[in-house]
Design a protein around this motif. Sequence first.
Motif, short mmCIF file in Angstrom:
data_model
loop_
_atom_site.label_atom_id
_atom_site.label_comp_id
_atom_site.label_asym_id
_atom_site.label_seq_id
_atom_site.Cartn_x
_atom_site.Cartn_y
_atom_site.Cartn_z
N GLU A 49 0.85 -1.32 -0.09
CA GLU A 49 -0.04 0.16 -0.03
C GLU A 49 0.84 1.34 -0.13
O GLU A 49 0.56 2.17 -0.46
CB GLU A 49 -0.69 0.06 1.21
CG GLU A 49 -2.23 -0.90 1.27
CD GLU A 49 -1.88 -2.22 1.96
OE1 GLU A 49 -2.05 -2.19 3.21
OE2 GLU A 49 -1.46 -3.30 1.30
N ARG A 50 2.14 0.99 0.71
CA ARG A 50 2.68 2.46 0.68
C ARG A 50 3.80 2.51 -0.41
O ARG A 50 4.79 3.34 -0.54
CB ARG A 50 3.62 2.16 2.34
CG ARG A 50 2.73 2.52 3.33
CD ARG A 50 3.30 2.47 4.50
NE ARG A 50 2.50 2.32 5.72
CZ ARG A 50 3.09 2.43 6.73
NH1 ARG A 50 4.17 2.24 7.14
NH2 ARG A 50 2.18 2.43 7.90
N ASN A 51 3.63 1.74 -1.40
CA ASN A 51 4.56 1.72 -2.66
C ASN A 51 6.16 1.67 -2.23
O ASN A 51 6.83 2.51 -2.79
CB ASN A 51 4.44 3.11 -3.37
CG ASN A 51 2.86 2.95 -4.00
OD1 ASN A 51 2.66 1.88 -4.43
ND2 ASN A 51 2.33 4.26 -3.92
N GLU A 52 6.32 0.76 -1.57
CA GLU A 52 7.75 0.66 -1.00
C GLU A 52 8.57 -0.70 -1.80
O GLU A 52 9.68 -0.53 -1.95
CB GLU A 52 8.14 0.20 0.56
CG GLU A 52 7.53 1.41 1.56
CD GLU A 52 7.35 0.76 2.95
OE1 GLU A 52 6.82 1.72 3.64
OE2 GLU A 52 7.90 -0.35 3.14
N TRP A 67 13.07 -3.81 -2.02
CA TRP A 67 12.07 -3.04 -1.08
C TRP A 67 12.94 -2.09 -0.09
O TRP A 67 13.76 -2.34 0.18
CB TRP A 67 11.59 -4.45 -0.03
CG TRP A 67 10.88 -3.89 1.13
CD1 TRP A 67 10.02 -2.89 1.00
CD2 TRP A 67 10.93 -4.26 2.49
NE1 TRP A 67 9.29 -2.86 2.41
CE2 TRP A 67 10.06 -3.52 3.05
CE3 TRP A 67 11.35 -5.49 3.04
CZ2 TRP A 67 9.50 -3.89 4.62
CZ3 TRP A 67 11.00 -5.82 4.33
CH2 TRP A 67 10.39 -5.11 5.04
N GLU A 68 12.16 -0.71 -0.15
CA GLU A 68 12.94 0.25 0.44
C GLU A 68 12.11 0.38 1.94
O GLU A 68 11.10 0.91 1.89
CB GLU A 68 12.85 1.49 -0.25
CG GLU A 68 13.95 2.02 -0.86
CD GLU A 68 13.76 2.98 -1.83
OE1 GLU A 68 13.10 4.06 -1.43
OE2 GLU A 68 14.13 2.88 -3.15
N ARG A 69 12.70 -0.37 2.83
CA ARG A 69 12.13 -0.54 4.05
C ARG A 69 12.19 0.67 4.99
O ARG A 69 13.69 1.07 5.12
CB ARG A 69 12.53 -1.93 4.70
CG ARG A 69 11.65 -1.98 6.41
CD ARG A 69 12.23 -3.24 6.93
NE ARG A 69 11.51 -3.18 8.31
CZ ARG A 69 11.76 -4.42 9.11
NH1 ARG A 69 13.07 -5.26 9.05
NH2 ARG A 69 11.04 -4.57 10.14
N PRO A 70 11.39 1.50 5.19
CA PRO A 70 11.65 2.95 5.88
C PRO A 70 12.62 2.52 7.11
O PRO A 70 12.40 1.79 7.86
CB PRO A 70 10.34 3.41 6.29
CG PRO A 70 9.58 2.52 5.47
CD PRO A 70 9.99 1.48 5.13
N GLY A 71 13.57 3.28 7.12
CA GLY A 71 14.33 3.35 8.62
C GLY A 71 15.38 2.15 8.63
O GLY A 71 16.00 1.90 9.53
#
Length: 266
Positions: free
Chosen positions: A20-23, A48-52
């Motif tokens: 959903e977050r377009n990661e 996958w760009e996992r936030p943090g």
Amino acid sequence: MNARAYERLSMEGSLRQALERNEFHLHYQPQVDLRTGAIMGVEALLRWERPGHESVSPSVFVPVLESSGMIGQVGEWVLREACRQNRAWQQQGLMPVPVAVNLSAIQFNRRNMADTISAILAETGLEPRWLELEFTESAVMHDTREVGNIIGRLDDLGVQLALDDFGTGYSSLSYLRRFHLDKIKIDQSFVRDIDLDVDDAAIVTAIIGMARNLKVAAVAEGVESRAQCEFLRAHGCDGMQGYLFSKPLSPDDFAALLKSGRTLTL
Ligand code: C2E
Ligand code: MG
Ligand code: MG
């Protein structure tokens, strides 16, 4: 043990929101023809760009997608996005190349797999011959009628079929005879020391010979050095993929590469 279990749970939670977050996005790594040096195809690789967090390898998060039941949804996104992108490149006038998509064993064994792919092709307008499906030996390990039916239906659709990581799975070679495959990808673990280790050299030479006799293309994975490339060419391997020519690229960088017409110096 607890820390690892916690990390896995936390990753699973983050993955649930990633779509959903377009990661998720795809990178594209070219395959080159070892006779001409030209780009002959491209593999879509999930990122996958996992936030943090630092970027996480698909070999780490794909198994979590599989065990948590999310692979179906994410895998469908990958298929749709790779087909859409390939069609867009063609519409921009770039040289058409097949795009290869990795299928997990779980996706592969789903009954409606062929319907899903057929629907995605229709929706994106990509001709079937420009889509290649990569699956591993473990996906076809149970050499059942079911697996035969699935491969038969995919073959009927007109997509290309490639066996990934060849040589690392269960060495039941019967599927090579039973199924119509277009390509086998020689696993990089055999390619790594090809110019140094006589056993690896013998295995790769045998795989190339077998592929030729079965009229299946052989493509070597993970080719990083000139020496590996020379060995493969000298032994009649059809193609290669690896850092020697290019790392996986962003869509824009891959389009620029394709446009430039750059070839592998032979
Ligand atoms: P794979 O399908 O065998 O993909 C090739 C892997 O080798 C990629 O790793 C690629 O970046 C890496 N590679 C390419 N050239 C070289 C090289 O010269 N040297 C070295 N050391 N490595 C090279 P990546 O992108 O980390 O993917 C790892 C695995 O994750 C893939 O192996 C594939 O099994 C899986 N995977 C990737 N994307 C997807 C996907 O969309 N769906 C599924 N189910 N699995 C995926
Ligand atoms: Mg692959
Ligand atoms: Mg592979």
